[in-house]
Design an enzyme around this catalytic site. Structure first.
Site, PDB file in Angstrom:
ATOM      1  N   TYR A 118       0.893  -1.164  -0.055  1.00  0.00           N
ATOM      2  CA  TYR A 118      -0.102  -0.034   0.006  1.00  0.00           C
ATOM      3  C   TYR A 118       0.804   1.268  -0.052  1.00  0.00           C
ATOM      4  CZ  TYR A 118      -3.130   3.579   1.680  1.00  0.00           C
ATOM      5  OH  TYR A 118      -3.698   4.735   1.774  1.00  0.00           O
ATOM      6  N   GLU A 206      -3.409   7.488  -3.665  1.00  0.00           N
ATOM      7  CA  GLU A 206      -3.347   6.305  -3.221  1.00  0.00           C
ATOM      8  C   GLU A 206      -3.294   5.284  -4.241  1.00  0.00           C
ATOM      9  OE1 GLU A 206      -7.061   4.944  -0.998  1.00  0.00           O
ATOM     10  OE2 GLU A 206      -5.887   4.717   0.623  1.00  0.00           O
TER      11      GLU A 206
END
Ligand code: GDP
Ligand code: MN
Length: 396
Positions: A118, A206
């Protein structure tokens, strides 16, 4: 302003961030052509078909599917285009899918354990610095990781004057447990990603997941990009990527009228001039037992035409059970605003929600008289508390 995944990936790629390659398609037939073209370019026979909507969690909602041949590409693209995709991040009705991204399959067959990370870039408002937030636990909800295993989330704060330093990029790669080629690839990836973030005036990147392939490539499989609206004037080509179909229609309409409107979940519509007064008015509504249905700043020049436009916008929200107008007449005269409210009310015909108008400032007394003598179902108030009490009364 948010970008679609495919637009975000194009942006990243233009800064040298490696991405999962793909071609956007608006029909099943176009999807097949896209798949053929990708196969010619990348050699992959398998493709992922990904719904392009402004919402995360698409995989969970059935908006991301693997196609192992061209028949499956056509079939899956046909299913996804036109569907209302419901994900954990959409409303119950979901979001209509207008296009799909046909992407190369980067989870190589036989590669049983691709590594998913991530990574996001955002502003840490506490320190006033940009921050790279990253984790070994990619591919899943970062919220869950934050709750259950917060020690697996790392932050790297970047000094805005220096930009990302090589030792910082290396620390990211190190904390992700990488070595060899993958380590070097990750330092390049994170450096390019940070540059893309700064130079596009983004407020959020993101990337979940960032993938490490079995041959040690690091690439962005997903992208969520939010750009700073206030900086769009210097990114004309990015501004053109805006997809109004993805946005709240009432907000789009208000924006076109130059009104600063944000749709909220409550039942009391409010119209205020000045953002500070708007915030205070929303507090007042809460204290009176209501919930604001919107934030609406009509700006310093709250003239009759703007008041009428704002009125119409508020009434488009079916949840509105009462309207509170709270205007301070500094530049604008209160009697003009009052007349605007009265005219708008008459023009619009059957308004069946109670309206409370608090006008304070220049000519407030004249304004109150106008409202009180209008013969309309509009209540006037002069003091803040008085307005709050009236809101409470009409709600109970
Ligand atoms: P999101 O669900 O909206 O976050 O969409 P993502 O782009 O993150 O895709 C969801 C999931 O689809 C990813 O976490 C992957 O597990 C899977 N996925 C994405 N690309 C590929 C691919 O090329 N091959 C395979 N097999 N799975 C993929
Ligand atoms: Mn994702």
């Amino acid at each position: 302003m948010n970008l679609h995944e495919y637009q975000g990936k194009e942006l990243l790629s233009s800064f040298g961030v490696r991405i999962q390659r793909g071609i956007v398609a608006k029909s099943a037939k176009d999807a097949v052509d896209a798949a053929k073209q990708l196969t010619a370019e990348t050699g992959t026979g398998w493709h992922v078909i990904k719904a392009q909507v402004h919402a995360g969690g698409r995989g969970k909602g059935g908006g991301v599917k693997l196609a192992k041949n061209l028949n499956e590409v056509e079939e899956i693209a046909g299913q996804i285009i036109g569907m209302n995709l419901v994900t954990p991040q959409t409303s119950a009705e979901g979001k209509k899918v207008h296009q799909v991204l046909v992407a190369e399959d980067v989870y190589y067959p036989g590669d049983n354990e691709p590594e998913e990370y991530y990574m996001s870039v955002l502003l840490n408002r506490g320190t006033g610095k940009n921050m790279i937030m990253y984790s070994t636990e990619g591919g899943m909800d970062i919220e869950t990781v934050a709750e259950e295993t917060p020690h697996l989330i790392f932050n790297e704060e970047i000094d805005p004057a220096m930009g990302i330093m090589p030792f910082q990029a290396r620390r990211v790669a190190f904390n992700l447990g990488l070595s060899g080629t993958a380590f070097k690839e990750m330092t390049k990836f994170v450096t390019a990603l940070y540059k893309a973030y700064v130079e596009s005036d983004a407020s959020l990147f993101e990337i979940n997941p960032v993938l490490k392939t079995s041959d040690d490539k690091i690439l962005a499989v997903d992208s969520k990009v939010t750009l700073d609206d206030n900086a769009l004037f210097r990114h004309r080509s990015l501004a053109e990527l805006r997809d109004l179909r993805e946005e709240n229609p009432i907000e789009v309409e208000a924006g076109a009228l130059g009104l600063n409107y944000v749709d909220l979940d409550g039942n009391v519509g409010c119209m205020v001039n000045g953002a500070g007064l708007a915030m205070a008015t929303m507090d007042l509504i809460k204290q009176a037992g209501g919930e604001p249905a919107n934030f609406l700043d009509v700006g310093g020049t709250a003239d009759a035409a703007r008041v009428e436009a704002a009125f119409k916008i508020i009434l488009k929200d079916p949840a509105v059970k009462a309207i509170l107008i709270n205007i301070f007449g500094g530049i604008v005269r209160c009697d003009r605003v009052a007349q605007g409210v009265i005219d708008a009310y008459k023009n619009m015909g059957n308004i069946d929600v109670p309206i409370i108008v608090r006008l304070q400032g220049t000519n407030a007394d004249v304004a109150k008289e106008l409202i009180d003598n209008s013969g309309l179902d509009v209540m006037s108030a002069t003091e803040f508390q008085e307005a709050a009490d009236k809101v409470q009364t009409v709600l109970s």
